[in-house]
Design a protein around this motif. Structure first.
Motif, PDB file in Angstrom:
ATOM      1  N   ILE A  30      61.576   0.858 102.303  1.00 29.10           N
ATOM      2  CA  ILE A  30      62.043   1.475 101.457  1.00 29.10           C
ATOM      3  C   ILE A  30      64.184   1.803 102.342  1.00 29.10           C
ATOM      4  O   ILE A  30      64.633   0.941 101.571  1.00 29.10           O
ATOM      5  CB  ILE A  30      62.329   2.703 100.980  1.00 29.10           C
ATOM      6  CG1 ILE A  30      60.758   3.138 100.409  1.00 29.10           C
ATOM      7  CG2 ILE A  30      63.203   3.847 100.317  1.00 29.10           C
ATOM      8  CD1 ILE A  30      60.338   4.663 100.020  1.00 29.10           C
ATOM      9  N   ALA A  31      64.148   2.149 102.922  1.00 29.25           N
ATOM     10  CA  ALA A  31      65.248   2.041 104.239  1.00 29.25           C
ATOM     11  C   ALA A  31      65.989   0.407 104.227  1.00 29.25           C
ATOM     12  O   ALA A  31      67.199   0.176 104.085  1.00 29.25           O
ATOM     13  CB  ALA A  31      66.014   1.995 105.558  1.00 29.25           C
TER      14      ALA A  31
ATOM     15  N   VAL B   5      69.057  -2.334  95.787  1.00 24.03           N
ATOM     16  CA  VAL B   5      68.588  -2.754  94.866  1.00 24.03           C
ATOM     17  C   VAL B   5      68.240  -1.497  94.635  1.00 24.03           C
ATOM     18  O   VAL B   5      67.552  -0.104  95.327  1.00 24.03           O
ATOM     19  CB  VAL B   5      67.062  -2.897  95.810  1.00 24.03           C
ATOM     20  CG1 VAL B   5      66.450  -3.348  93.923  1.00 24.03           C
ATOM     21  CG2 VAL B   5      67.588  -4.420  95.877  1.00 24.03           C
ATOM     22  N   ALA B   6      68.005  -0.426  93.274  1.00 25.60           N
ATOM     23  CA  ALA B   6      68.094   0.240  93.212  1.00 25.60           C
ATOM     24  C   ALA B   6      66.605   0.525  92.418  1.00 25.60           C
ATOM     25  O   ALA B   6      66.062  -0.017  92.064  1.00 25.60           O
ATOM     26  CB  ALA B   6      68.984   1.043  91.539  1.00 25.60           C
ATOM     27  N   GLY B   7      66.213   2.132  93.387  1.00 25.83           N
ATOM     28  CA  GLY B   7      64.583   1.978  93.000  1.00 25.83           C
ATOM     29  C   GLY B   7      64.346   3.363  93.556  1.00 25.83           C
ATOM     30  O   GLY B   7      65.463   4.104  93.961  1.00 25.83           O
TER      31      GLY B   7
ATOM     32  N   GLN C 266      61.291   5.960  95.479  1.00 27.74           N
ATOM     33  CA  GLN C 266      59.718   6.271  95.249  1.00 27.74           C
ATOM     34  C   GLN C 266      59.182   7.682  94.202  1.00 27.74           C
ATOM     35  O   GLN C 266      60.202   8.603  94.178  1.00 27.74           O
ATOM     36  CB  GLN C 266      59.976   7.217  96.989  1.00 27.74           C
ATOM     37  CG  GLN C 266      57.993   7.333  97.093  1.00 27.74           C
ATOM     38  CD  GLN C 266      58.596   7.706  98.474  1.00 27.74           C
ATOM     39  OE1 GLN C 266      59.339   7.939  99.169  1.00 27.74           O
ATOM     40  NE2 GLN C 266      57.198   7.685  99.744  1.00 27.74           N
ATOM     41  N   ILE C 267      58.050   6.712  94.044  1.00 33.57           N
ATOM     42  CA  ILE C 267      57.717   7.855  92.696  1.00 33.57           C
ATOM     43  C   ILE C 267      55.941   8.223  93.090  1.00 33.57           C
ATOM     44  O   ILE C 267      55.081   9.154  92.766  1.00 33.57           O
ATOM     45  CB  ILE C 267      56.672   6.421  91.397  1.00 33.57           C
ATOM     46  CG1 ILE C 267      56.179   5.717  92.174  1.00 33.57           C
ATOM     47  CG2 ILE C 267      58.303   6.949  91.030  1.00 33.57           C
ATOM     48  CD1 ILE C 267      55.409   4.384  91.205  1.00 33.57           C
ATOM     49  N   HIS C 268      55.673   8.173  94.634  1.00 34.14           N
ATOM     50  CA  HIS C 268      54.319   8.269  95.205  1.00 34.14           C
ATOM     51  C   HIS C 268      54.387   8.991  96.733  1.00 34.14           C
ATOM     52  O   HIS C 268      55.087   7.427  96.939  1.00 34.14           O
ATOM     53  CB  HIS C 268      53.041   7.598  94.725  1.00 34.14           C
ATOM     54  CG  HIS C 268      51.925   8.123  95.153  1.00 34.14           C
ATOM     55  ND1 HIS C 268      51.481   7.812  96.366  1.00 34.14           N
ATOM     56  CD2 HIS C 268      51.027   8.574  94.400  1.00 34.14           C
ATOM     57  CE1 HIS C 268      49.597   8.438  96.292  1.00 34.14           C
ATOM     58  NE2 HIS C 268      49.874   9.301  95.179  1.00 34.14           N
ATOM     59  N   ARG C 269      53.827   9.150  97.401  1.00 38.26           N
ATOM     60  CA  ARG C 269      54.247   8.770  99.179  1.00 38.26           C
ATOM     61  C   ARG C 269      53.656   7.184  99.353  1.00 38.26           C
ATOM     62  O   ARG C 269      54.360   7.371 100.664  1.00 38.26           O
ATOM     63  CB  ARG C 269      53.211   9.547  99.733  1.00 38.26           C
ATOM     64  CG  ARG C 269      51.372   9.548  99.236  1.00 38.26           C
ATOM     65  CD  ARG C 269      50.895  10.612 100.342  1.00 38.26           C
ATOM     66  NE  ARG C 269      49.519  10.260  99.919  1.00 38.26           N
ATOM     67  CZ  ARG C 269      48.635  11.014 100.762  1.00 38.26           C
ATOM     68  NH1 ARG C 269      48.809  11.766 101.643  1.00 38.26           N
ATOM     69  NH2 ARG C 269      46.687  10.590 100.990  1.00 38.26           N
ATOM     70  N   SER C 270      52.522   6.612  98.546  1.00 45.44           N
ATOM     71  CA  SER C 270      52.342   4.955  98.949  1.00 45.44           C
ATOM     72  C   SER C 270      52.932   4.488  97.483  1.00 45.44           C
ATOM     73  O   SER C 270      52.420   3.151  97.979  1.00 45.44           O
ATOM     74  CB  SER C 270      50.977   5.515  98.717  1.00 45.44           C
ATOM     75  OG  SER C 270      50.177   5.871  99.555  1.00 45.44           O
ATOM     76  N   HIS C 271      54.002   4.839  96.638  1.00 44.71           N
ATOM     77  CA  HIS C 271      54.559   3.801  96.383  1.00 44.71           C
ATOM     78  C   HIS C 271      56.017   3.960  95.989  1.00 44.71           C
ATOM     79  O   HIS C 271      56.435   5.096  95.400  1.00 44.71           O
ATOM     80  CB  HIS C 271      54.171   3.855  94.495  1.00 44.71           C
ATOM     81  CG  HIS C 271      52.156   3.387  94.751  1.00 44.71           C
ATOM     82  ND1 HIS C 271      52.018   2.387  95.048  1.00 44.71           N
ATOM     83  CD2 HIS C 271      51.644   4.639  94.435  1.00 44.71           C
ATOM     84  CE1 HIS C 271      50.450   2.793  94.727  1.00 44.71           C
ATOM     85  NE2 HIS C 271      50.421   3.711  94.638  1.00 44.71           N
ATOM     86  N   TRP C 272      57.005   2.065  95.643  1.00 48.08           N
ATOM     87  CA  TRP C 272      58.010   2.778  96.390  1.00 48.08           C
ATOM     88  C   TRP C 272      58.543   1.427  94.015  1.00 48.08           C
ATOM     89  O   TRP C 272      57.782   1.078  94.701  1.00 48.08           O
ATOM     90  CB  TRP C 272      59.142   1.967  97.000  1.00 48.08           C
ATOM     91  CG  TRP C 272      60.705   1.874  96.474  1.00 48.08           C
ATOM     92  CD1 TRP C 272      61.637   2.682  96.629  1.00 48.08           C
ATOM     93  CD2 TRP C 272      61.449   1.187  96.218  1.00 48.08           C
ATOM     94  NE1 TRP C 272      63.059   2.524  96.380  1.00 48.08           N
ATOM     95  CE2 TRP C 272      62.555   0.752  96.241  1.00 48.08           C
ATOM     96  CE3 TRP C 272      60.432  -0.097  95.879  1.00 48.08           C
ATOM     97  CZ2 TRP C 272      63.247   0.099  95.440  1.00 48.08           C
ATOM     98  CZ3 TRP C 272      60.993  -1.073  95.499  1.00 48.08           C
ATOM     99  CH2 TRP C 272      62.412  -1.056  95.494  1.00 48.08           C
TER     100      TRP C 272
END
Length: 258
Positions: free
Chosen positions: A201-202, A207-209, A211-217
């Motif tokens: 993620i870093a 890119v605008a994004g 994180q929606i879950h500990r395992s998903h972005w």
């Protein structure tokens, strides 16, 4: 089969056969060996058959060696490992399938030669030794030279894309954890990268994004909206993929996509 070492080995092997420079190098090596005729092939085969034999050997064993070495190393060698251990394991993983392939090819080209059990072990030793030398040269000689080479001009897009094969570098869609790997999805496909999701993620700068879950972005541009199913909230992507939203990130997801 969702096994990251297998996926990574397949992707790296496919990348070899999609790289024109690698294919040209393999063809050159096979042709040179065919003209030189090592290991008694000069006396046993005519020039055209000899070149064909070594081209078949070069193109088949390189891919098998890449696959077997990567698979075994990613499977049994810890992430924080000494380099020499990785080199040894990769050489062993490459030697076994390469030996089997050479036995099959020899059976086709030399119908009157049958390898005994001892002969097969000797061939395995040769394949292991050659694999060990080649992999050690790549890791200890070629690798440092590449690292010390002048930096290339900065590329457009996030740093994360530089970790992907060239043919997969496109607009980011989403990322998901898979054991110790991050499966990075772009508009052109997906690839496994050995790193943590937080580190990935870093490297999505620009890119605008979210994180929606500990395992998903997810990238905001790839999202079509939120969906509720069986009392659970999901982010629906424009590609049709549904990704779960955990309670920790629910408010942020509703604010962004609700």
């Amino acid at each position: 089969m969702n096994w990251p070492p297998l996926h990574l080995a397949l992707r790296e092997t496919q990348a070899v056969y999609r790289d024109r420079r690698a294919l040209s190098a393999i063809a050159l090596v096979g042709t040179i060996l065919g003209l030189a005729g090592p290991f008694g092939t000069f006396a046993e085969l005519s020039a055209p058959l000899r070149v064909l034999y070594w081209l078949v050997i070069a193109f088949s064993t390189y891919g098998l060696g890449q696959f077997g070495g990567t698979l075994l190393a990613r499977w049994i060698v810890p992430e924080r490992r000494p380099l020499w251990a990785s080199v040894l394991v990769m050489a062993l993983g490459a030697a076994v399938p390469v030996t089997l392939m050479v036995l099959v090819i020899n059976r086709v080209f030399f119908t009157d030669i049958i390898f005994s059990g001892w002969g097969s072990l000797v061939l395995l030793f040769y394949c292991f030794s050659i694999s060990l030398v080649l992999i050690a040269m790549i890791e200890y000689v070629v690798g440092p030279l590449v690292v010390k080479a002048p930096e290339a001009p900065p590329r457009e897009g996030p740093r994360l894309l530089s970790r992907l094969p060239h043919h997969l570098r496109g607009p980011l869609s989403h990322m998901s954890m898979a054991d110790h790997y991050v499966e990075v999805h772009t508009a052109k496909g997906s690839a496994l990268v050995l790193m943590r999701l937080a580190d990935a993620i870093a490297e999505t700068e620009g890119v605008a994004g979210l994180q929606i879950h500990r395992s998903h972005w997810v990238a905001l541009d790839a999202v079509s909206g939120l969906e509720r199913r069986d009392g659970k909230t999901f982010v629906a992507l424009k590609s049709g993929v549904l990704l779960p939203v955990s309670r920790r990130y629910l408010d942020a997801a509703r604010a962004a996509f609700g």
